[in-house]
Design a protein around this motif. Structure first.
Motif, short mmCIF file in Angstrom:
data_model
loop_
_atom_site.label_atom_id
_atom_site.label_comp_id
_atom_site.label_asym_id
_atom_site.label_seq_id
_atom_site.Cartn_x
_atom_site.Cartn_y
_atom_site.Cartn_z
N SER A 61 10.47 39.86 7.08
CA SER A 61 9.30 39.59 7.90
C SER A 61 9.75 38.97 9.22
CB SER A 61 8.33 38.68 7.17
OG SER A 61 8.82 37.38 7.13
N GLY A 62 8.93 39.17 10.24
CA GLY A 62 9.28 38.63 11.56
C GLY A 62 10.24 39.51 12.32
N GLY A 109 8.64 45.01 16.21
CA GLY A 109 7.39 45.74 16.07
C GLY A 109 6.22 44.86 15.68
N ARG A 110 6.50 43.60 15.36
CA ARG A 110 5.45 42.70 14.91
C ARG A 110 5.08 41.71 16.01
NH1 ARG A 110 3.53 44.54 10.28
NH2 ARG A 110 3.06 42.45 9.51
N SER A 111 3.85 41.22 15.97
CA SER A 111 3.43 40.21 16.93
C SER A 111 3.89 38.83 16.49
CB SER A 111 1.91 40.24 17.12
OG SER A 111 1.56 41.38 17.90
N VAL A 112 5.19 38.68 16.42
CA VAL A 112 5.79 37.41 16.04
C VAL A 112 5.48 36.37 17.12
CG1 VAL A 112 8.01 36.26 15.65
CG2 VAL A 112 7.61 38.56 14.75
N ARG A 113 5.23 35.15 16.67
CA ARG A 113 4.89 34.10 17.64
C ARG A 113 6.14 33.49 18.25
NH1 ARG A 113 0.29 31.22 13.91
NH2 ARG A 113 -0.81 33.15 13.46
N ARG A 114 5.94 32.89 19.41
CA ARG A 114 7.05 32.26 20.13
C ARG A 114 7.63 31.10 19.33
NH1 ARG A 114 7.08 33.20 25.68
NH2 ARG A 114 8.74 31.67 25.63
N GLY A 161 6.69 27.90 21.03
CA GLY A 161 5.26 27.71 21.26
C GLY A 161 4.71 26.36 20.80
N PRO A 162 5.00 25.94 19.57
CA PRO A 162 4.43 24.66 19.12
C PRO A 162 4.82 23.49 20.03
CG PRO A 162 5.22 25.92 17.24
CD PRO A 162 5.65 26.67 18.46
N LYS A 217 5.60 23.65 23.17
CA LYS A 217 4.93 23.81 24.46
C LYS A 217 3.47 23.39 24.36
CE LYS A 217 7.90 27.27 26.65
NZ LYS A 217 8.12 28.69 27.02
N ALA A 218 2.82 23.74 23.26
CA ALA A 218 1.39 23.44 23.13
C ALA A 218 1.12 21.97 22.87
CB ALA A 218 0.78 24.29 22.01
N PRO A 278 3.89 43.51 20.11
CA PRO A 278 2.65 43.90 20.78
C PRO A 278 1.95 42.76 21.54
CG PRO A 278 2.74 44.82 18.58
CD PRO A 278 3.91 43.89 18.70
N LEU A 279 1.99 41.56 20.95
CA LEU A 279 1.30 40.44 21.60
C LEU A 279 2.01 40.04 22.90
CD1 LEU A 279 -1.12 38.62 21.03
CD2 LEU A 279 0.42 37.02 19.89
N GLY A 325 0.71 40.19 26.81
CA GLY A 325 0.81 39.07 27.74
C GLY A 325 1.49 39.46 29.04
N ARG A 351 -4.65 24.35 19.72
CA ARG A 351 -3.21 24.62 19.83
C ARG A 351 -2.81 25.80 18.96
NH1 ARG A 351 -2.37 18.74 20.24
NH2 ARG A 351 -2.50 18.68 17.98
N LEU A 403 -1.26 29.62 20.17
CA LEU A 403 -0.03 30.25 19.68
C LEU A 403 -0.32 31.60 19.04
CD1 LEU A 403 1.65 27.08 18.15
CD2 LEU A 403 1.97 28.09 20.42
N VAL A 424 0.41 31.34 25.24
CA VAL A 424 1.51 30.53 25.77
C VAL A 424 2.65 31.45 26.18
CG1 VAL A 424 3.18 28.71 25.26
CG2 VAL A 424 0.90 28.64 24.21
N GLN A 425 3.02 31.41 27.44
CA GLN A 425 4.25 32.09 27.86
C GLN A 425 5.24 31.03 28.31
OE1 GLN A 425 3.83 35.68 30.30
NE2 GLN A 425 2.05 36.31 29.16
N THR A 480 -0.02 24.99 29.55
CA THR A 480 -0.64 24.86 28.23
C THR A 480 -1.17 23.46 27.93
OG1 THR A 480 0.84 26.64 27.49
CG2 THR A 480 -0.38 25.45 25.80
N SER A 515 4.86 33.34 11.14
CA SER A 515 4.10 33.56 12.36
C SER A 515 4.05 35.05 12.68
CB SER A 515 4.76 32.82 13.53
OG SER A 515 5.06 31.52 13.16
N ASP A 516 3.86 35.83 11.67
CA ASP A 516 3.99 37.26 11.82
C ASP A 516 2.61 37.90 11.88
OD1 ASP A 516 6.07 39.63 10.01
OD2 ASP A 516 4.77 39.85 11.74
N GLY A 517 2.21 38.28 13.05
CA GLY A 517 0.89 38.89 13.20
C GLY A 517 0.93 40.35 12.85
N GLY A 518 -0.15 41.04 13.11
CA GLY A 518 -0.23 42.46 12.81
C GLY A 518 0.61 43.27 13.77
N TRP A 578 -2.39 45.40 20.50
CA TRP A 578 -3.22 45.82 21.62
C TRP A 578 -4.42 46.53 21.10
CZ3 TRP A 578 1.68 48.09 21.02
CH2 TRP A 578 1.66 49.41 20.59
#
Ligand code: FES
Ligand code: FES
Lengths: 803, 212
Positions: A7-8, A11-16, A19-20, A22-23, A659-660, A664, B116, B120, B125-126, B131, B205-208, B212
């Motif tokens: 996983s991760g 092709g996946r919208s893995v998060r930065r 990110g945590p 930064k936020a 994709p995410l 962006g 928050r 994410l 967040v870039q 942020t 943290s694995d989205g679909g 898009w």
């Protein structure tokens, strides 16, 4: 573990991964770094755009309590000048100042207030000279040379097909583009520490650590291995951090004082301190057959490079080679010059020369459609390039480049509902403070199509290095450690690198070592290149590690060598395991690592390109990415205010790794193009920037940017890792001309000047002291940029003409 | 400088409790600020210093970002007694007696946590430099107007500049918070679908695959 894919992965919208932090505000940007005992540095800049520099008296400043050092040109031990391509820019001005804002001295003191007082106490004898600020005059035979290297950074003349062949339908016009600023949100900053070995250590926000190092070492007069850089948190870049700004100043002060030095810019100094997007003056002549086939395109582009070269030669090559746009044109003559003036230096900004010419060629395509009585979308479809076509440079266009599909796709997107009489507030041009009267709003729709080169061009053997180590954590879990000098500036390389490592090595836990100069160069975070180049390097290193891991397992299991050799490989990595297809083998990666970690280096190169010859012919670009935008605008015809109602984008993205992250990039690129269309302009009067603040330099807000209707075309790029393409720049090129086209359609004016201002849309009085850009290049038979006469009676500010 | 626990509250945006009584300035250039629930003594700051300058340079609170010093970008957003303010436009000495809450003091639970998390999850967040200011501004907005519509969201956040994202993912994050907290109007099928997706806890943290 049931699934075979880790996983991760890609092709996946893995998060930065960052990110945590930064936020929550924990993430440390370069400007957030502090160490005990550090000094604070500030820079003294010339208020004059051009002046003979006399005596600099810093004695009073040095005597101020709390001042640790003052450095000037006299204190540069190595080469006195630096630069990305040619070293023509003094570290500090010596003898002559060439732009308003040029550094003259720098100070280190115990606190910022003392440093500021010290700047005020430095006495500088300036003898102001008349600045040369008109880019069309500086190449005239009688023009004064502004620098020992002369006023011409580069001239390019591309000739393709037969000269003088014309179609019966002709459109010809001139266009002006203003100076845009990258306006990354975190101003420049670095923390510079002197080292015991005589070297210097920098924590800095930059786009290209190794280029900074090379320039620092030369100017400091010490070997490169004594200059060590580590990337500090970078708050955006967009090209504006590709040039050295405060790095050398900070290093000189750290070495002079023997103390760590924090050097940082505020917003005003940021606007003055880095190169901007080149303002352009452009002339185009397009001819076509009566049924709308392009026959010839001529273009003449003048880029104002300002006082020093920066990346002007490369920006010009991009502008000129892309000047005909992504269209099949049998006969082209595309010329341009990048010149030196006493305006602020210009260099890299997202799109790198292509946004300017796209504004021109797309305006011309609309004019041509108008002259032909043809639909502008239809005209673009008819003339769109296809893979295999020969470009104006003679380069054969590679696949994929679905130009025709992009414009078709974007034109097929549903349009927003028409404006109604009862809308209020933000839904009207001008927004809440100045909402238009509902009946006085005109709607317009506009299109733009472009292509943008990817990676570095013109024969440069560009590369990126990465080191990957696979080992076990203390609790025995497999972990991948990726080391790359790629500058993460917000684009998301840190995410992508992890996805690649997981995919190739089947290991979930990936850590990125800090980007620094302890590993080989990753090249610049620019030119849409890092996913391809540094992604390719990380993948290559991972593959090398995987090969050794499999060989180790095969050896241990007494399997023949060919089980790990292509094409008969039967051992492979799945999630967390090595599995043998025929051998029925299944070994945990952790077990295979028990005898020790595996590490590999890899350097990725793209395919070789060639330089342009004297006729502007060659194979200059590695590849291209296409984009098409459709903009819908509403214009308040009383106040000249514009609201962008909707934006649709179709883009040629190659394989999508995240994709995410892609979304962006294209949304951010679109917003920067919107800014150039409507509001972003750094205005100079006699060479002096008059609006270097966020109060006066307007940036798009969330109230200005509509939702983006985005369609990705994902045909893989064959020679790129996983088939990727860079995605950040192409939409910046098309957003601006699509919006300008929509405004033209709404108000029926020609609009030859970008950004489009209210006074370009309604007949408001213009302040006489602001430049109108009324001097434009002309005539195809005039040598590029040399002594070009201007055609009388045309006001490119748009006030006089209507379509 | 010193740091002592002040009111010990989880400094949620709703709170307007003042710790002012304990934070009286004792004359001269020394005064105390209640920052994220801690009383901090400010010594040696110039009387004309902005709250932003004192937070970052005197007290070392770098979670508050400095991008324009003109009140034009929102990077330095804080809550002053629960009201949104650009800390670069406030004199630090005038904040004596008010409760200053930065992104770091919004707390690890409740609305700020959701904001928050959705920033994410939605890719808002870039480079991240905007942020902290956005998280403060969005938390403030959704505290006051949990069901703000698109126009209200855009209006409320128009003081915060983001140079990287083009705002699309930021707007998506705000809507996702609203959806998660059940504040969106019912019957919006797309949004409720998003709620489900974002409700999952994803270790990686694995989205679909179809972002898009
Ligand atoms: S730094 Fe305060 S609003 Fe920009
Ligand atoms: S994420 Fe970079 S400014 Fe918003």
């Amino acid at each position: 573990m049931g699934g075979e894919a880790v996983s991760g992965g890609i092709g996946r919208s893995v998060r930065r991964p960052d990110g945590p932090d930064k936020a929550s505000g924990v993430f440390r940007y370069a400007g957030d770094l502090r160490v005990p005992g550090m000094l604070h540095a500030r820079t003294l800049r010339s208020p004059h755009p051009r002046a003979r520099l006399g005596r600099i008296d810093a004695a009073a400043a040095r005597r101020l309590p709390g001042v640790a050092a003052v450095v000037t040109a006299a204190d540069v031990p190595g080469v006195a000048t630096y630069g990305l391509i040619v070293a023509d820019q003094p570290v500090f001005a010596a003898a002559e100042v060439r732009y308003a804002g040029e550094p003259v001295a720098a100070v280190a003191a115990v606190d910022v207030a003392t440093a500021r007082r010290a700047l005020a106490a430095i006495e500088v004898d300036y003898e102001p000279l008349p600045p040369s600020t008109d880019p069309e005059r500086v190449l005239a035979a009688d023009a004064e040379s502004l620098h020992p290297a002369g006023n011409l950074f580069r001239e390019i003349d591309i000739r393709h097909g037969e000269p003088g062949v014309d179609g019966p339908v002709v459109v010809e016009d001139r266009y002006v583009v203003g100076m845009q600023d990258q306006a990354f949100l975190a101003p420049e900053a670095a923390l510079v520490s002197p080292a015991a070995d005589g070297g210097v250590d920098l924590l800095v926000a930059t786009q290209w650590l190794h280029s900074d190092r090379e320039q620092l070492a030369a100017c400091l007069g010490i070997p490169e291995n004594l200059v060590r850089l580590t990337l500090a948190g970078v708050g955006g870049a967009f090209g504006g951090r590709e040039d050295v700004t405060l790095q050398i100043h900070g290093a000189l002060l750290a070495r002079a004082t023997g103390a760590p030095v924090r050097i940082a810019y505020d917003r005003v100094e940021s606007f003055l301190g880095h190169p901007h997007r080149h303002p352009a003056r452009m002339w185009f002549r397009h001819t076509a057959t009566a049924d709308g086939e392009l026959v010839s395109v001529q273009a003449n582009v003048v880029l104002d490079g300002g006082a020093y070269a920066s990346s002007s030669p490369a920006v010009l090559a991009n502008a000129v080679t892309h000047a005909a746009g992504p269209y099949r044109v049998p006969h082209t003559r595309l010329r341009g010059v990048a010149v030196r003036t006493n305006n602020p230096p210009c260099g890299a900004m997202r799109g790198f020369g292509v946004p300017q010419v796209t504004i021109g060629h797309e305006a011309q395509m609309d004019r041509l459609a108008d002259a032909l009585g043809m639909d502008p979308v239809e005209l673009r479809i008819r003339n769109a390039v296809r893979p295999g076509d020969v470009l104006p440079t003679g380069q054969v266009l590679g696949a994929p480049l679905p130009a025709r599909e992009l414009i078709q796709l974007v034109a097929a997107r549903p349009l927003p509902p028409p404006p109604t009489a009862d809308v209020t507030g933000l839904a009207l041009p001008g927004g809440l403070p100045a909402a238009a009267e509902p009946g006085r709003v005109r709607r317009g729709v506009g299109y733009a199509l472009a292509y943008k080169n990817l990676l570095f061009s013109e024969g440069m053997d560009d590369s990126s290095a990465a080191r990957v180590r696979l080992d076990l954590t203390d609790d025995g879990t497999p972990r991948v450690r990726v080391h790359s000098a790629c500058a993460e500036v917000g684009q998301g390389f840190v995410t992508i690198a992890g996805q690649i490592a997981r995919t190739e090595l089947g290991v979930e836990q990936v850590v990125l070592a800090p980007a620094d100069t302890a590993v080989g160069s990753a090249g610049s975070t620019s030119a849409s290149r890092q996913t391809w180049m540094s992604g390719g390097a990380v993948r290559g290193a991972c593959v090398a590690v995987a090969d050794r891991l499999l060989a180790r397992v095969a050896r241990a299991a007494d399997l023949p060598a060919e089980v790990v050799e292509a094409p008969r490989r039967t051992l492979r990595i799945a999630a967390g395991h090595i599995v043998g297809v025929e051998a029925g083998l299944r070994i945990g990666i952790a077990d295979a690592l028990a005898e020790g970690p595996i590490e590999a280096d890899y350097t990725f190169h793209h395919r070789r390109t060639t330089a342009l010859d004297a006729e502007g012919q060659g194979d200059p670009h590695v590849a291209f990415a296409g984009a098409a935008h459709r903009a819908v605008v509403d214009v308040d015809i009383d106040l000249g205010l514009v609201r962008v109602v909707s934006m649709a984008l179709a883009q040629d993205c190659g394989t999508v790794l995240n994709p995410l992250s892609l979304r962006g990039q294209v949304e951010g690129g679109t917003a920067q193009g919107l800014g150039l269309a409507l509001m972003e302009e750094l205005i100079t009067v006699d060479g002096v920037v008059v609006n270097p603040t966020f109060h006066d330099y307007l940036l798009p807000t969330i109230a200005d940017v509509p939702d983006l209707d985005f369609v990705a075309v994902t045909e893989p790029q064959p020679d790129a890792p996983y088939g990727v393409k860079g995605v950040g720049e192409a939409p910046t090129c098309t957003a601006t001309p699509a919006i300008v086209a929509a405004i033209r359609a709404a108000v029926g004016r020609d609009l030859r000047r970008v950004p489009v201002r209210p006074q370009d849309l309604v007949d408001l009085p213009t302040r006489p002291d602001l430049p109108t850009g009324s001097d434009l290049p002309t005539g195809s038979d005039v040598p590029a940029g040399v002594d070009v006469p201007t055609r009388a009676g045309v006001d490119p500010a748009g006030g006089a003409s209507t379509a | 400088m010193t740091a002592v626990p002040a009111d010990g509250l989880d400094a949620g945006a709703e709170g307007a409790d003042r710790a002012g009584g304990a934070a009286g300035a004792d004359g001269g250039e020394s005064y105390r600020l209640n920052v994220d629930g801690f009383l901090r003594t400010v010594n040696g700051a110039s009387i004309g210093d902005s709250l932003l300058t004192v937070l970052r340079d005197t007290l070392g609170v770098t979670a508050v970002k400095d991008a324009c010093e003109q009140g034009r970008c929102g990077a330095c957003s804080v809550l002053l007694d629960g009201r949104l303010a650009a800390s670069c436009t406030v004199l630090a000495a005038d904040a004596d007696g008010t409760r200053v809450v930065t992104v770091a003091g919004l707390g690890g639970a409740g609305l700020a946590r959701a904001v928050r998390a959705m920033f994410l999850a939605e890719g808002a967040v870039q480079c991240g430099f905007c942020t902290p200011g956005f998280v403060v501004a969005v938390t403030d907005l959704l505290t006051r107007h949990p069901d703000a519509d698109e126009e209200e969201i855009r209006e409320a956040l128009a003081g915060n500049i983001c140079r990287c994202t083009g705002y699309g993912r930021i707007l998506a994050a705000v809507r996702a918070v609203q959806a998660e907290r059940g504040a969106l109007r019912s019957g919006d099928a797309h949004s409720s679908g998003e709620t489900q997706r974002h409700g999952e806890t994803q270790r990686h943290s694995d989205g679909g695959p179809d972002g898009w």
